[in-house]
Design a protein around this motif. Structure first.
Motif, PDB file in Angstrom:
ATOM      1  N   ASP A  17     -97.208  15.717  85.236  1.00  0.00           N
ATOM      2  CA  ASP A  17     -97.644  16.466  84.074  1.00  0.00           C
ATOM      3  C   ASP A  17     -98.393  17.721  84.767  1.00  0.00           C
ATOM      4  OD1 ASP A  17     -96.636  14.950  82.157  1.00  0.00           O
ATOM      5  OD2 ASP A  17     -98.434  13.877  81.667  1.00  0.00           O
ATOM      6  N   ALA A  24     -96.862  12.130  78.319  1.00  0.00           N
ATOM      7  CA  ALA A  24     -95.865  11.768  77.607  1.00  0.00           C
ATOM      8  C   ALA A  24     -95.252  10.258  78.249  1.00  0.00           C
ATOM      9  CB  ALA A  24     -94.310  12.593  77.972  1.00  0.00           C
ATOM     10  N   LEU A  28     -89.673   8.791  78.484  1.00  0.00           N
ATOM     11  CA  LEU A  28     -89.215  10.188  78.157  1.00  0.00           C
ATOM     12  C   LEU A  28     -89.402  10.980  79.436  1.00  0.00           C
ATOM     13  CD1 LEU A  28     -91.087  11.408  74.971  1.00  0.00           C
ATOM     14  CD2 LEU A  28     -88.361  11.355  75.404  1.00  0.00           C
ATOM     15  N   LYS A  29     -90.432  10.902  80.312  1.00  0.00           N
ATOM     16  CA  LYS A  29     -90.508  11.444  81.726  1.00  0.00           C
ATOM     17  C   LYS A  29     -89.088  11.468  82.513  1.00  0.00           C
ATOM     18  CE  LYS A  29     -95.398  11.466  82.210  1.00  0.00           C
ATOM     19  NZ  LYS A  29     -96.482  11.032  82.937  1.00  0.00           N
ATOM     20  N   TYR A 139     -87.552  18.332  76.831  1.00  0.00           N
ATOM     21  CA  TYR A 139     -88.733  18.963  77.232  1.00  0.00           C
ATOM     22  C   TYR A 139     -89.667  19.557  76.244  1.00  0.00           C
ATOM     23  CZ  TYR A 139     -87.668  17.894  81.869  1.00  0.00           C
ATOM     24  OH  TYR A 139     -87.528  17.293  83.256  1.00  0.00           O
ATOM     25  N   MET A 142     -91.432  16.799  74.499  1.00  0.00           N
ATOM     26  CA  MET A 142     -92.482  16.561  75.511  1.00  0.00           C
ATOM     27  C   MET A 142     -93.736  17.508  75.394  1.00  0.00           C
ATOM     28  SD  MET A 142     -90.746  14.468  78.515  1.00  0.00           S
ATOM     29  CE  MET A 142     -91.088  15.393  79.752  1.00  0.00           C
TER      30      MET A 142
END
Length: 192
Positions: A17, A24, A28-29, A139, A142
């Motif tokens: 991040d 997130a 998701l990452k 993205y 996020m």
């Protein structure tokens, strides 16, 4: 630095991040990173298919295929810089893009994915560039961050006439009159 040490350094920083960025979930990452790698692979593959369409004398599909392959290489370099270990600048560019906010990467991927679709509309360009666009959309989600709690959204939705005078714990409290609508506000609906 040894080859294994360099490879361990490259793999140790998946989608960090940016400073002050939204938190997130882990799926998701890592999912966005995997989706980006898969999207880059298919964009390169289907871009090559579009390039081979020069046999049918379609110059626009040739150019779209070249753009799609370049977009695939850019996404691969940003999502998986360990694939380009022998090129030092790829790692530096990947670190620079990782330091930027996530909406920058989302906009970059979506902008790179659109031109091949418009230049040569077909399954090859739609699927190859569509996956890159989907990576940009992930993205973008996020970058928006986590959804607020129900109480926070209700507090943000209240008008100043509905709020009570006391605010406990930094939270806005709902007032007693819950039936005020926009239709009852004459300033909003007055014809000009």
């Amino acid at each position: 630095m040894s080859f294994t040490g360099k490879l361990a350094e490259l793999l140790a920083r998946p989608n960090q991040d940016p400073a002050g960025g939204p938190e997130a979930p882990w799926y998701l990452k890592y999912g966005s990173r995997v989706l980006g790698i898969v999207a880059a692979f298919f964009a390169i593959l289907f871009g090559l298919w579009n390039v081979l369409s020069i046999i049918g004398l379609s110059v626009s599909c040739l150019v779209a295929g070249i753009i799609q392959m370049l977009a695939g290489f850019v996404v691969m370099a940003l999502e998986a810089p360990f694939c380009f270990v022998c090129i030092e600048k790829v790692n530096d560019v990947s670190k620079m893009v990782d330091a930027k906010p996530m909406f920058f990467r989302a906009g970059l991927y979506c902008a790179m994915a659109v031109p091949p679709i418009f230049m040569c509309f077909g399954l090859a360009s739609l699927f190859g560039s569509g996956l890159i666009f989907a990576t940009g959309a992930v993205y973008g989600m996020m970058a928006l961050g986590k959804k607020a709690s129900r109480e926070d959204m209700a507090a943000a939705a209240t008008s100043p006439t509905q709020m009570s005078g006391s605010q406990a714990g930094g939270q806005m409290q709902m007032g007693g009159d819950q039936h005020i609508t926009l239709m009852e506000d004459p300033d909003v609906w007055r014809p000009t």
